[in-house]
Write a protein that holds these residues in place. Structure first.
Motif: not given
Length: 267
Positions: A52-62
């Motif tokens: 889900i993080q990958e889909d949202l493009g927020i993998t740099e967040q915890p």
């Protein structure tokens, strides 16, 4: 108002289906993610959140996993609190003679004694795969490794859950957070952690709870929604959750989180 951090529960909240975030949610979050940190907060295991993080493009967040028991930044553990094996053994004994299987979670490991409809649903919806292993063997192995459970998913019949819930509360309620998510499922986590405690642990010196907007739907979201700057419940949330929230948006199946972001947070 502009918020520094947006925290969202997944199941029943941000996810518009049982397993995926919608194109609309991705689009709306893309509009604010450069100025607002987007932190996913869930009872799920890491692998059930990473895609889900990958889909949202927020993998740099915890990510906050297991209702706050495990917080990860990439593969780095920021905080980790687990239920020790001596308590796990007590829970296992209380289940003896009842129709109840222990789903045991540690970091990105998931162990179940056998497959079932509940296990198959979890595999499908969280896109994660368990290790099928006898519970006694798992507990013995964990004792040697000096680890425990970030979460227990107690999979029961309604009758066994009716029996176990008050017994667990009486015997182990001081040490555990016990949450009956439906008639046949009891989720168990360490008492000392919550979604809110994990959020607080991630905050920087120049950030306060008033800088945070959060979205949720269930009992385990109440503390988070009550204490952040602005708490938003989806329309399908429990009545108790809606009662303490600052605002009620559309149902998760109607993209309630994305709708709120588009109406109120996108400049």
């Amino acid at each position: 108002m502009k918020y520094k951090i947006l925290c969202s529960d997944l199941d029943g909240t941000l996810l518009s289906t049982k397993s995926d975030v919608s194109k609309n949610a991705i689009e709306q979050i893309n509009k604010i993610k450069n100025e607002t940190k987007i932190i996913l907060v869930s009872a799920r295991m890491p692998s059930g959140m990473r895609y889900i993080q990958e889909d949202l493009g927020i993998t740099e967040q915890p990510i906050i996993c297991y209702n706050g028991a495990l917080v990860l930044s990439g593969n780095t553990e920021l905080t980790s609190v687990f239920i020790p094996t001596d308590i796990l053994k007590e829970i296992y004994k209380l289940c003896n003679g009842l129709e109840a299987d222990l789903g045991l979670y540690f970091n990105n490991e998931w162990y179940v004694p056998k497959t079932s409809l509940r296990v198959e649903k979890e595999i499908k919806y969280t896109k994660s795969t368990p290790v099928f292993q006898d519970t006694e063997h798992t507990l013995s192995n964990w004792e040697k490794r000096n680890i425990g459970a970030h979460k227990i998913m107690l999979m029961c019949t309604k009758a066994s859950a009716d029996t176990l819930m008050p017994t667990l509360q009486q015997e182990l309620g001081v040490a555990l957070n016990l949450y009956r998510s439906n008639d046949t499922l009891i989720e168990i986590a360490p008492k000392s952690v919550s979604k809110l405690s994990a959020i607080k642990a991630l905050m920087k010196e120049d950030e306060t709870l008033n800088d945070i907007i959060a979205f949720g739907d269930n009992y385990n979201d109440i503390e988070m929604l009550e204490n952040v700057g602005f708490g938003v419940a989806v329309a399908n949330a429990r009545e108790e959750v809606k009662a303490i929230s600052n605002h009620i948006t559309l149902e998760n199946t109607k993209d309630g989180v994305a709708h709120y972001i588009a109406e109120n947070l996108v400049i």
